[in-house]
Design an enzyme around this catalytic site. Sequence first.
Site, mmCIF file in Angstrom:
data_model
loop_
_atom_site.group_PDB
_atom_site.id
_atom_site.type_symbol
_atom_site.label_atom_id
_atom_site.label_comp_id
_atom_site.label_asym_id
_atom_site.label_seq_id
_atom_site.Cartn_x
_atom_site.Cartn_y
_atom_site.Cartn_z
ATOM 1 N N ASP A 15 36.431 16.441 45.641
ATOM 2 C CA ASP A 15 35.601 16.506 46.993
ATOM 3 C C ASP A 15 35.554 15.262 47.829
ATOM 4 O O ASP A 15 35.524 15.496 48.826
ATOM 5 C CB ASP A 15 34.214 17.212 46.835
ATOM 6 N N CYS A 239 33.100 16.695 54.832
ATOM 7 C CA CYS A 239 33.303 18.268 54.768
ATOM 8 C C CYS A 239 34.332 18.236 56.123
ATOM 9 O O CYS A 239 33.970 17.804 57.168
ATOM 10 C CB CYS A 239 32.294 19.120 55.161
ATOM 11 N N ASN A 248 29.039 13.275 50.262
ATOM 12 C CA ASN A 248 28.214 13.826 49.305
ATOM 13 C C ASN A 248 27.262 12.653 48.829
ATOM 14 O O ASN A 248 27.493 11.641 49.095
ATOM 15 C CB ASN A 248 28.860 14.251 47.975
#
Length: 300
Positions: A15, A239, A248
Amino acid sequence: MSRERVSIVEVGARDGLQNESTTLSVKGRVELIRRLMDCGLTRIEAGAFVSPKWVPQMADSDQVLQALPSTEAVSFPVLTPNLKGLEAAIAAGAKEVAVFGAASETFSQKNINCSIAESLDRFAVVCEQAKAAHVRVRGYVSCLVGCPYEGVIQPEQVVPVVRRLFELGCYEVSLGDTIGVGTPASIERVLTALLKEFPASWLAMHCHDTYGMAIANLRKGLDLGLRTIDSSIGGAGGCPYAQGASGNVATEDVAYFLRGEGLDCGVDLERLVETGQWLFSQLNKPVPSRVNRALSGKLS
């Protein structure tokens, strides 16, 4: 006297990296994961089996997975958005995969090009085939309290998606404040609704720190009984479908916070700081993590 344990799921190698402009080689990603293991982390996302056309940073995730040590002590989940991705992941030796849904219809369309209902239908096939192959499935739900396109997301939009993921066989669902707009009050509202149906041990928090609220929101989750936190080394990522959303919450920040709260996450904070410094030297940018910046000078 032993301290209560909180599990960290390290998402930086997937991510985190998927939204960085610099793409690490297979060798670099394997090196990152090995360094994360040396920090004591035991749940480390290793990649994503998605089209390199859309997420070039995750190309050759099969090679990354195959280069990692075979050990029962550490899990290396990978993202598999569809059956094709699952089949490739299993062929590469994956023992755990993840599916990624949303509580926002618009975000679902922008992110994976289908409605929420259609995404869950896709995941049903993935979960069925994963179960047959003895592969665990983790679920993600993005836009926990807010969407970049629809604004505020209500708890009644979140609960049915989480419920369906558990019905499909996910062992855990990670709740993502994708654009980091959550506050302790909004997080409490959605978690209270979810905890009426599901045990806290089935849920994880996945917070972004856009407005500096991630640690406060995690504290609220801990107060309500959750004991699993997703975080990204150095605060890498963001994102790609949410303009302006920061990364994050940093693993260093979470580890420092948990240590101060008297909770055990089983990681070496000093090694985390060193690993964050190493990663961002590869990415040619400063480390976002406040804790990393504060501690790195003391370690040098």
